[in-house]
Design a protein around this motif. Structure first.
Motif, PDB file in Angstrom:
ATOM      1  N   LYS A 221       0.835  -1.209   0.000  1.00 46.35           N
ATOM      2  CA  LYS A 221       0.000   0.000   0.000  1.00 46.35           C
ATOM      3  C   LYS A 221       0.865   1.253   0.000  1.00 46.35           C
ATOM      4  O   LYS A 221       0.625   2.192  -0.763  1.00 46.35           O
ATOM      5  CB  LYS A 221      -0.910  -0.009   1.233  1.00 46.35           C
ATOM      6  CG  LYS A 221      -1.827   1.203   1.318  1.00 46.35           C
ATOM      7  CD  LYS A 221      -2.682   1.152   2.578  1.00 46.35           C
ATOM      8  CE  LYS A 221      -3.556   2.392   2.684  1.00 46.35           C
ATOM      9  NZ  LYS A 221      -4.379   2.391   3.928  1.00 46.35           N
ATOM     10  N   GLY A 224       2.542   1.613  -3.296  1.00 47.21           N
ATOM     11  CA  GLY A 224       1.583   2.095  -4.289  1.00 47.21           C
ATOM     12  C   GLY A 224       1.354   3.594  -4.171  1.00 47.21           C
ATOM     13  O   GLY A 224       1.265   4.302  -5.179  1.00 47.21           O
ATOM     14  N   GLU A 225       1.245   4.082  -2.926  1.00 47.79           N
ATOM     15  CA  GLU A 225       1.046   5.514  -2.708  1.00 47.79           C
ATOM     16  C   GLU A 225       2.263   6.325  -3.163  1.00 47.79           C
ATOM     17  O   GLU A 225       2.128   7.401  -3.747  1.00 47.79           O
ATOM     18  CB  GLU A 225       0.750   5.777  -1.228  1.00 47.79           C
ATOM     19  CG  GLU A 225      -0.605   5.242  -0.780  1.00 47.79           C
ATOM     20  CD  GLU A 225      -0.820   5.342   0.717  1.00 47.79           C
ATOM     21  OE1 GLU A 225       0.174   5.661   1.418  1.00 47.79           O
ATOM     22  OE2 GLU A 225      -1.947   5.106   1.175  1.00 47.79           O
ATOM     23  N   GLU A 227       4.473   5.395  -5.471  1.00 46.29           N
ATOM     24  CA  GLU A 227       4.512   5.358  -6.930  1.00 46.29           C
ATOM     25  C   GLU A 227       3.466   6.291  -7.531  1.00 46.29           C
ATOM     26  O   GLU A 227       3.697   6.917  -8.583  1.00 46.29           O
ATOM     27  CB  GLU A 227       4.286   3.929  -7.425  1.00 46.29           C
ATOM     28  CG  GLU A 227       5.457   2.997  -7.126  1.00 46.29           C
ATOM     29  CD  GLU A 227       5.180   1.565  -7.538  1.00 46.29           C
ATOM     30  OE1 GLU A 227       4.026   1.286  -7.954  1.00 46.29           O
ATOM     31  OE2 GLU A 227       6.095   0.735  -7.434  1.00 46.29           O
ATOM     32  N   LYS A 228       2.308   6.410  -6.861  1.00 46.50           N
ATOM     33  CA  LYS A 228       1.260   7.308  -7.330  1.00 46.50           C
ATOM     34  C   LYS A 228       1.728   8.753  -7.277  1.00 46.50           C
ATOM     35  O   LYS A 228       1.506   9.531  -8.215  1.00 46.50           O
ATOM     36  CB  LYS A 228       0.012   7.120  -6.470  1.00 46.50           C
ATOM     37  CG  LYS A 228      -1.185   7.923  -6.938  1.00 46.50           C
ATOM     38  CD  LYS A 228      -2.392   7.628  -6.066  1.00 46.50           C
ATOM     39  CE  LYS A 228      -3.601   8.453  -6.517  1.00 46.50           C
ATOM     40  NZ  LYS A 228      -4.796   8.188  -5.667  1.00 46.50           N
ATOM     41  N   GLU A 229       2.386   9.118  -6.159  1.00 46.22           N
ATOM     42  CA  GLU A 229       2.895  10.484  -6.020  1.00 46.22           C
ATOM     43  C   GLU A 229       4.004  10.759  -7.031  1.00 46.22           C
ATOM     44  O   GLU A 229       4.060  11.842  -7.618  1.00 46.22           O
ATOM     45  CB  GLU A 229       3.425  10.703  -4.595  1.00 46.22           C
ATOM     46  CG  GLU A 229       2.339  10.802  -3.539  1.00 46.22           C
ATOM     47  CD  GLU A 229       1.385  11.952  -3.797  1.00 46.22           C
ATOM     48  OE1 GLU A 229       1.870  13.055  -4.144  1.00 46.22           O
ATOM     49  OE2 GLU A 229       0.167  11.747  -3.679  1.00 46.22           O
ATOM     50  N   GLY A 231       4.345   9.288  -9.912  1.00 51.89           N
ATOM     51  CA  GLY A 231       3.694   9.366 -11.211  1.00 51.89           C
ATOM     52  C   GLY A 231       3.041  10.722 -11.432  1.00 51.89           C
ATOM     53  O   GLY A 231       3.104  11.286 -12.523  1.00 51.89           O
ATOM     54  N   LYS A 232       2.405  11.234 -10.357  1.00 51.62           N
ATOM     55  CA  LYS A 232       1.756  12.546 -10.458  1.00 51.62           C
ATOM     56  C   LYS A 232       2.780  13.636 -10.740  1.00 51.62           C
ATOM     57  O   LYS A 232       2.570  14.508 -11.595  1.00 51.62           O
ATOM     58  CB  LYS A 232       1.020  12.845  -9.153  1.00 51.62           C
ATOM     59  CG  LYS A 232       0.288  14.177  -9.139  1.00 51.62           C
ATOM     60  CD  LYS A 232      -0.423  14.373  -7.804  1.00 51.62           C
ATOM     61  CE  LYS A 232      -1.131  15.731  -7.764  1.00 51.62           C
ATOM     62  NZ  LYS A 232      -1.793  15.954  -6.454  1.00 51.62           N
ATOM     63  N   ARG A 235       4.025  13.353 -14.284  1.00 51.29           N
ATOM     64  CA  ARG A 235       3.037  13.844 -15.245  1.00 51.29           C
ATOM     65  C   ARG A 235       3.035  15.363 -15.300  1.00 51.29           C
ATOM     66  O   ARG A 235       2.888  15.973 -16.378  1.00 51.29           O
ATOM     67  CB  ARG A 235       1.642  13.316 -14.875  1.00 51.29           C
ATOM     68  CG  ARG A 235       1.438  11.842 -15.206  1.00 51.29           C
ATOM     69  CD  ARG A 235      -0.037  11.466 -15.160  1.00 51.29           C
ATOM     70  NE  ARG A 235      -0.588  11.645 -13.817  1.00 51.29           N
ATOM     71  CZ  ARG A 235      -0.555  10.697 -12.882  1.00 51.29           C
ATOM     72  NH1 ARG A 235       0.021   9.525 -13.139  1.00 51.29           N
ATOM     73  NH2 ARG A 235      -1.084  10.908 -11.705  1.00 51.29           N
TER      74      ARG A 235
END
Length: 259
Positions: A221, A224-225, A227-229, A231-232, A235
């Protein structure tokens, strides 16, 4: 001939009668634990140990593995089968062996430079049908959790790959497979080896696996968080670069003050 008696507490199993007591060559294993059903390579060093193993190979290739806790031999050992052995040099030897069963160690002694142990087979006490069903359910729970843990980690240890392909294992075998496959400390593995009650072993493993699953899920978890940050942020950088390229293509240039 030096002989050491080892104290013993039955703890849900009883030893066989005196006529079942047998003597085998014996090897002390330090800082590692071998369980019944486990296949493992081992290197031993020392003239006496090498001679002990070679004596076992000349016989039925069976040897008793003895483990130490706080400097003293414990009363539960493992009878093992040597499948292969080879000399590395005059004072060291490699071998592959397979644990067969837990045994009660009654005596550990040296005779003509060969280490030996007098052992008795451990016999499980009879249990009722309801107790059998409880053990089966507990064993299935442990095995299911263990396979879930392997799936989450994405790694299957080679030593148990073939075991996982089999459809059914007894609760006792499940307890041993999971005990040797889990990444546990020497002390924890030794505790599982000394725990003769299959039910108690399964309960210990069930609790440990539940904890490990929670840890792995929490790690995934968090990862994942993160990697999400990441990725953001990536981007946003790409978007800014894209906008700059568009502005350049359209000839849009911001005014700059000269000083």
């Amino acid at each position: 001939m030096a002989i050491r008696e080892i104290n013993y507490n039955s703890r849900n199993l009883r030893s066989s009668e005196e006529d079942k007591v047998k003597t085998y060559p014996a090897v002390v294993i330090r800082k590692s634990v071998v369980f019944p059903s486990e296949k493992v390579p081992i290197v031993i060093e020392g003239k006496e140990l090498v001679e002990t193993v070679e004596t076992a190979v000349k016989g039925d290739s069976k040897v008793v593995l003895i483990f130490k806790k706080n400097g003293d031999e414990i009363s539960i050992g493992v009878l093992a089968k040597i499948h292969q052995s080879w000399r590395l040099n005059p004072f060291s030897l490699g071998m592959t062996l397979e644990g067969l069963s837990r045994v009660k160690i009654k005596k550990f002694f040296t005779e003509k430079n060969i280490s030996k142990a007098e052992v008795a087979e451990l016999i499980s006490e009879k249990i009722s049908e309801s107790q059998k069903m409880e053990l089966e359910a507990l064993g299935r729970s442990v095995y299911d959790q263990f396979k879930k843990l392997l799936q989450l980690e994405g790694v299957v240890p080679l030593m148990i790959a073939s075991e996982l392909q089999k459809e059914h294992h007894s609760p006792e075998k499940i307890s041993d497979i999971v005990s040797y496959a889990l990444d546990l400390s020497f002390e924890n593995k030794l505790e599982l080896l000394e725990t003769l009650s299959v039910k108690r072993r399964l309960e210990m493993l069930n609790s440990r696996l539940a904890k490990e699953l929670n840890i792995v899920k929490t790690e995934m978890k968090i990862q994942g968080e993160v990697e999400k940050e990441i990725g953001k942020a990536q981007r946003e950088v790409l978007l800014r670069e894209h906008l700059k390229a568009i502005e350049k293509e359209l000839g849009i240039v911001k005014e700059q003050k000269e000083y």
